[in-house]
Motif scaffolding. Structure first.
Motif, PDB file in Angstrom:
ATOM      1  N   GLU A 160       0.785  -1.227   0.027  1.00  0.00           N
ATOM      2  CA  GLU A 160       0.114   0.043  -0.112  1.00  0.00           C
ATOM      3  C   GLU A 160       0.990   1.120  -0.106  1.00  0.00           C
ATOM      4  O   GLU A 160       0.666   2.262  -0.811  1.00  0.00           O
ATOM      5  CB  GLU A 160      -1.014  -0.123   1.291  1.00  0.00           C
ATOM      6  CG  GLU A 160      -1.850   1.030   1.377  1.00  0.00           C
ATOM      7  CD  GLU A 160      -2.755   1.201   2.622  1.00  0.00           C
ATOM      8  OE1 GLU A 160      -2.895   2.289   3.333  1.00  0.00           O
ATOM      9  OE2 GLU A 160      -3.163  -0.033   3.030  1.00  0.00           O
ATOM     10  N   CYS A 161       1.912   1.393   0.900  1.00  0.00           N
ATOM     11  CA  CYS A 161       2.592   2.350   0.647  1.00  0.00           C
ATOM     12  C   CYS A 161       3.485   2.507  -0.416  1.00  0.00           C
ATOM     13  O   CYS A 161       3.791   3.673  -0.915  1.00  0.00           O
ATOM     14  CB  CYS A 161       3.751   2.154   2.070  1.00  0.00           C
ATOM     15  SG  CYS A 161       5.084   3.618   2.182  1.00  0.00           S
ATOM     16  N   ALA A 192       2.729   1.638  -3.362  1.00  0.00           N
ATOM     17  CA  ALA A 192       1.837   1.938  -4.728  1.00  0.00           C
ATOM     18  C   ALA A 192       2.025   3.495  -5.184  1.00  0.00           C
ATOM     19  O   ALA A 192       1.983   4.365  -4.575  1.00  0.00           O
ATOM     20  CB  ALA A 192       0.451   1.757  -4.324  1.00  0.00           C
ATOM     21  N   GLY A 193       2.261   3.397  -6.566  1.00  0.00           N
ATOM     22  CA  GLY A 193       2.616   4.748  -6.932  1.00  0.00           C
ATOM     23  C   GLY A 193       4.111   5.510  -6.808  1.00  0.00           C
ATOM     24  O   GLY A 193       4.254   6.487  -7.380  1.00  0.00           O
ATOM     25  N   ARG A 194       4.776   4.806  -6.047  1.00  0.00           N
ATOM     26  CA  ARG A 194       6.095   5.311  -5.971  1.00  0.00           C
ATOM     27  C   ARG A 194       7.119   4.838  -6.742  1.00  0.00           C
ATOM     28  O   ARG A 194       6.824   3.617  -7.174  1.00  0.00           O
ATOM     29  CB  ARG A 194       6.373   5.325  -4.439  1.00  0.00           C
ATOM     30  CG  ARG A 194       5.582   5.815  -3.611  1.00  0.00           C
ATOM     31  CD  ARG A 194       6.198   5.731  -1.915  1.00  0.00           C
ATOM     32  NE  ARG A 194       4.934   6.027  -1.167  1.00  0.00           N
ATOM     33  CZ  ARG A 194       4.676   7.411  -0.767  1.00  0.00           C
ATOM     34  NH1 ARG A 194       5.348   8.339  -1.192  1.00  0.00           N
ATOM     35  NH2 ARG A 194       3.799   7.366   0.128  1.00  0.00           N
ATOM     36  N   THR A 195       8.250   5.253  -6.842  1.00  0.00           N
ATOM     37  CA  THR A 195       9.558   4.612  -7.442  1.00  0.00           C
ATOM     38  C   THR A 195      10.615   4.610  -6.457  1.00  0.00           C
ATOM     39  O   THR A 195      10.612   3.952  -5.504  1.00  0.00           O
ATOM     40  CB  THR A 195       9.847   5.316  -8.868  1.00  0.00           C
ATOM     41  OG1 THR A 195       9.679   6.704  -8.695  1.00  0.00           O
ATOM     42  CG2 THR A 195       8.596   4.932 -10.036  1.00  0.00           C
ATOM     43  N   CYS A 223       8.992   4.563   2.793  1.00  0.00           N
ATOM     44  CA  CYS A 223       8.137   3.160   3.184  1.00  0.00           C
ATOM     45  C   CYS A 223       9.256   2.210   4.086  1.00  0.00           C
ATOM     46  O   CYS A 223       9.242   1.055   4.187  1.00  0.00           O
ATOM     47  CB  CYS A 223       7.952   2.299   1.978  1.00  0.00           C
ATOM     48  SG  CYS A 223       6.497   3.211   0.889  1.00  0.00           S
TER      49      CYS A 223
END
Length: 93
Positions: free
Chosen positions: A41-42, A44-47, A54
């Motif tokens: 969840e943390c 998600a959408g990050r690179t 996280c």
């Protein structure tokens, strides 16, 4: 019991050890599913920001996984496997 006897007692074939490791990892992932979900969840959408954003979730997940995937757990699984094999062998006599 000496070191040599203990080593012989806990010795399993390489394929069996690999299967036990795989089983150990599957159990760990199942037991730590909650932490895996929090990390996913943390993330998600990050690179690249996953590393610092996280970090807490990753540490929690790693701590949980380590409880179920360490050398002592593997040795215990090997002993259980050997006991099962000894039990099967004694039935054949």
């Amino acid at each position: 019991m000496g070191y040599v006897e203990e080593a012989r007692e806990n010795h399993v074939k390489k394929k069996v050890e690999e299967a036990l490791r795989s089983k150990m990892k599957q159990k760990a992932l199942k037991e730590c599913e909650h932490y895996t979900a929090k990390y996913a969840e943390c993330a998600a959408g990050r690179t690249l920001s996953i590393v610092w954003k996280c970090r807490e979730q990753a540490n929690q997940l790693n701590q949980c996984l380590h409880q179920y995937t360490n050398d002592s757990v593997l040795e215990k699984m090997k002993k259980e496997y050997m006991l099962q094999q000894d039990g099967k062998g004694s039935l054949r006599i």
